[in-house]
Design an enzyme around this catalytic site. Structure first.
Site, PDB file in Angstrom:
ATOM      1  N   HIS A   5      19.793  48.047  42.453  1.00 43.82           N
ATOM      2  CA  HIS A   5      21.211  47.727  42.258  1.00 43.82           C
ATOM      3  C   HIS A   5      21.634  46.551  43.124  1.00 43.82           C
ATOM      4  O   HIS A   5      22.411  45.699  42.696  1.00 43.82           O
ATOM      5  CB  HIS A   5      22.070  48.947  42.599  1.00 43.82           C
ATOM      6  CG  HIS A   5      23.544  48.733  42.366  1.00 43.82           C
ATOM      7  ND1 HIS A   5      24.340  48.039  43.244  1.00 43.82           N
ATOM      8  CD2 HIS A   5      24.357  49.114  41.348  1.00 43.82           C
ATOM      9  CE1 HIS A   5      25.576  48.007  42.780  1.00 43.82           C
ATOM     10  NE2 HIS A   5      25.607  48.654  41.636  1.00 43.82           N
ATOM     11  N   CYS A   6      21.096  46.469  44.322  1.00 42.64           N
ATOM     12  CA  CYS A   6      21.662  45.575  45.325  1.00 42.64           C
ATOM     13  C   CYS A   6      21.555  44.096  44.958  1.00 42.64           C
ATOM     14  O   CYS A   6      22.552  43.390  44.886  1.00 42.64           O
ATOM     15  CB  CYS A   6      20.990  45.821  46.680  1.00 42.64           C
ATOM     16  SG  CYS A   6      21.359  47.435  47.377  1.00 42.64           S
TER      17      CYS A   6
END
Length: 430
Positions: free
Chosen positions: A269-270
């Protein structure tokens, strides 16, 4: 550690909304230090697995979930009614991109659900990664609307960005410093006291916007620097230069340099998503483009194409067409020693090869059977038979469980995107 609320001397009830890679470790840790915890999630399968003592997060062993259940102080649930009577609620839900824009629908729904059970004196903390202003401009008003209470005056509101790194053997929830903030001094103090009971170190900052920006800065820093070495890797290959040796040489400088390594792209996600929250926010608020983020995202997004291009060239020199060629991919997860396939560049590479007509198999001991994988992909064990039967092997995630010596000694050709195999005539690096 006493099990009292941040402000009172009564038993504390924690709600963790979202039981994924961020919420589950937080919920289990809170149980372990003595809190009553409601693990709320809208995914019934996930809750059923937790209720049976099963963990789908590698960093949380099933035994820890089973131990938490045995205490009688951990309740995994899909029922919003079970949130009633909470003292602290932590929102740890996903924040994806939809059509290139931040999608806060999960945060908004969680805030409405939590807000329906707010009482005077309670604390709500947002952990989900988002753009600056979300806590006070989005979550706060939703909580107020659902509860009829006022943020700051009647209940406390804060932000503490998650720093979970799946598969990291050295840094986990407890020993990773935790940034904490609140919409006012009392809220910040309440947030800090809560996390002081869970982690070794807390780092208070002035306001929620600073904390929200700090999280985006961390991931934007990594995104930009990974894009730098990825682009250098492409140029170095064309120039006949060993980028890996150059990085190792630069890393001997004891100041002013931080080593980043090339790879097949970025996942999770990051890195693929979080910096875009910042770019979107600056565009919407200031009318200015965040060009570093745009460029870095563009470079990293095209790394899967570059990997496929390199593989096609290598097969061409061996008089092999991609169509019908057997390709064995090592690792579909986006990083080593984890089964996390969120935004994985390995999946993008697999899809591109399948579209070109390749016969694609993969080996990955961390991918669970219920992971959503393209049905055209065949899963195989990493053994001599599978390696020998492949026209090409591509190392995408360098899991410690892989016998890379066997790969190096058996494969006809290897494209190693992680620089893990010993050099040889049939091994190429990214």
């Amino acid at each position: 550690m006493g099990c009292s609320t941040v402000d009172d001397a009564k038993p504390i009830r924690i709600v963790v909304a979202g039981q994924g890679y961020v919420g589950l470790p937080l919920a289990i840790r809170a149980v372990e230090v003595g809190f009553d915890v409601v693990g709320y999630d809208t995914d019934p399968r996930r809750i059923q697995q937790l209720a049976q003592g099963y963990s789908y997060v590698e960093d949380i062993r099933p035994a820890r979930v089973a131990d938490a259940l045995r205490t009688g102080r951990y309740l995994p649930t899909t029922s919003a009614d079970d949130l009633a009577g909470f003292d602290i609620a932590v929102i740890t839900v996903p924040t994806p991109l939809t059509n290139g824009a931040p999608d806060l629908s999960c945060i908004e729904q969680a805030a409405r659900t939590v807000g329906g059970h707010l009482r005077p004196g309670t604390l709500v903390v947002l952990e989900s990664t988002t753009y600056p202003g979300t806590t006070e401009e989005v979550v706060g008003p939703l909580l107020e609307s659902a509860s009829g209470l006022r943020a700051g005056a009647d209940f406390r509101l804060g932000y503490s960005p998650e720093r979970i790194d799946p598969g990291n053997p050295d840094w986990a929830l407890v020993n990773t410093p935790k940034v904490v903030s609140g919409m006012d001094d009392r809220s910040r103090q309440s947030v800090q006291r809560f996390y002081d009971s869970l982690v070794d170190t807390t780092v208070p900052v002035t306001g929620t916007r600073e904390a929200e920006l700090a999280k985006l800065l961390e991931n934007t820093f990594r995104q930009v620097n990974i894009a730098l070495v990825n682009e250098l890797a492409m140029f170095a290959n064309g120039l006949g230069i060993d980028i890996w040796e150059a990085i190792d040489a630069a890393a001997t400088k004891p100041f002013g340099f931080m080593s980043f390594r090339p790879g097949p792209g970025v996942g999770g996600h990051c890195l693929p998503i979080d910096p875009r929250y910042l770019a979107w926010h600056t565009q919407q608020t200031l009318g200015l483009r965040f060009r570093f983020v745009e460029l870095a995202s563009d470079i990293n997004e095209h790394m899967p194409d570059y990997v496929v291009h390199r593989l096609v060239l290598a097969l061409n020199t061996r008089r092999l067409p991609v169509n019908g060629t057997r390709v064995l991919l090592l690792g579909l997860a986006y990083k080593k020693n984890t089964g996390d396939v969120r935004e994985s560049p390995a999946l993008q590479i697999a899809h591109r090869l399948l579209d070109l007509g390749a016969d694609v198999a993969y080996a990955d001991p961390f991918i669970t059977d219920d992971a959503v994988i393209d049905p055209r992909l065949s899963r195989v064990p990493l053994d001599r038979h599978q390696i020998d039967g492949a026209d090409a092997v591509v190392v995408l995630a360098d899991h410690d469980d892989f016998d890379l010596d066997l790969v190096a000694g058996t494969a006809k050709y290897v494209l190693d995107t992680r620089h893990r195999l010993p050099a040889g005539p049939d091994v190429e690096y990214l």
